[in-house]
Design a protein around this motif. Sequence first.
Motif, PDB file in Angstrom:
ATOM      1  N   GLN A   7      29.257  45.184  30.037  1.00  0.00           N
ATOM      2  CA  GLN A   7      28.867  45.126  31.345  1.00  0.00           C
ATOM      3  C   GLN A   7      27.507  45.249  31.838  1.00  0.00           C
ATOM      4  OE1 GLN A   7      30.892  44.228  33.710  1.00  0.00           O
ATOM      5  NE2 GLN A   7      30.079  44.986  35.615  1.00  0.00           N
ATOM      6  N   HIS A   8      26.872  46.256  31.274  1.00  0.00           N
ATOM      7  CA  HIS A   8      25.584  46.407  31.474  1.00  0.00           C
ATOM      8  C   HIS A   8      24.731  45.116  30.854  1.00  0.00           C
ATOM      9  CE1 HIS A   8      21.563  48.393  31.543  1.00  0.00           C
ATOM     10  NE2 HIS A   8      21.240  47.794  30.691  1.00  0.00           N
ATOM     11  N   ILE A   9      24.821  44.814  29.763  1.00  0.00           N
ATOM     12  CA  ILE A   9      24.049  43.514  29.390  1.00  0.00           C
ATOM     13  C   ILE A   9      24.521  42.277  30.220  1.00  0.00           C
ATOM     14  CG2 ILE A   9      24.033  42.030  27.296  1.00  0.00           C
ATOM     15  CD1 ILE A   9      24.576  44.310  25.353  1.00  0.00           C
ATOM     16  N   ARG A  10      25.731  42.242  30.692  1.00  0.00           N
ATOM     17  CA  ARG A  10      25.880  40.919  31.480  1.00  0.00           C
ATOM     18  C   ARG A  10      25.347  41.117  32.896  1.00  0.00           C
ATOM     19  NH1 ARG A  10      30.113  39.303  34.782  1.00  0.00           N
ATOM     20  NH2 ARG A  10      30.891  41.495  35.111  1.00  0.00           N
ATOM     21  N   THR A  11      25.137  42.252  33.455  1.00  0.00           N
ATOM     22  CA  THR A  11      24.775  42.302  34.705  1.00  0.00           C
ATOM     23  C   THR A  11      23.210  42.874  34.846  1.00  0.00           C
ATOM     24  OG1 THR A  11      25.381  44.579  35.040  1.00  0.00           O
ATOM     25  CG2 THR A  11      26.741  42.995  35.570  1.00  0.00           C
ATOM     26  N   SER A  12      22.695  43.489  34.055  1.00  0.00           N
ATOM     27  CA  SER A  12      21.111  44.046  33.956  1.00  0.00           C
ATOM     28  C   SER A  12      20.212  43.298  33.147  1.00  0.00           C
ATOM     29  CB  SER A  12      21.262  45.430  33.558  1.00  0.00           C
ATOM     30  OG  SER A  12      19.855  46.019  33.652  1.00  0.00           O
ATOM     31  N   PRO A  13      19.035  42.936  33.782  1.00  0.00           N
ATOM     32  CA  PRO A  13      17.987  42.167  32.862  1.00  0.00           C
ATOM     33  C   PRO A  13      17.338  43.104  31.927  1.00  0.00           C
ATOM     34  CG  PRO A  13      17.001  42.375  35.047  1.00  0.00           C
ATOM     35  CD  PRO A  13      18.476  43.027  35.075  1.00  0.00           C
TER      36      PRO A  13
END
Length: 238
Positions: free
Chosen positions: A58-64
């Motif tokens: 989820q972090h990798i998908r939503t955060s640059p």
Amino acid sequence: MDRREIAALLAYIGRLDPRTIRTNQGEARDQLAQWHELLADVPTATPHGWDASVAARQHIRTSPYQIVPADLARPWESYRRDRLARHSDPTPSVDPDDQAAWSAELAGTRRAVAAGTTQPSQVRAITTGQDEIEPRLAARLREIGSCIPPAARAALAPYRPARAAREAAVAQGKPDALSVRCEWCLAQSGEPCRRRGIGPDGGARGTAPRDTPHPGRLDLAAAQQAQQTAQAQQPALA
């Protein structure tokens, strides 16, 4: 998570974000040691909703930004706080006089809820549906006929004479006067009749409750009972 689980998680993260991959053996060892130090108390997954790999994805998908251990520790702490906020301590099964055992069971239940191995115990809502009564309570009510035991009802009779008179009348097959509205004192259905005092100026003063209903209310309840009996007998006569 232990070191083996951390290594597996880093391998999964590396497939999603190659920036986290360390090709140098020393750097990879330092990265593994750092993540293990910061995430040793965070489980890989729990039976009730937590999964570190899902949080990482989820972090990798939503955060640059490149993922760091704090990006997993924060969701884990939020997960723990949410579960404890929804938890209501159930009554321990041990002897309440044993304070140490009582406290230990409460603390153990809270730790299990926070760790995600046990679902939070929530306070049951007050309901009126007959289908939602606990089977043991329903059997007990059928046995005694009321949620108030007869001995307790008899002990309370002197303190609530209107209710006692009503119950005695119903038990004898007489009409329930409190089931109708009193046309004299205007007491609503379910409320006892009231005694209205008249002052020197002709105005009403005081409305003390009466132990017995007004005669007109008794007549009205008797008429209603007779009407209901007649309506119940009509299908049988037909």
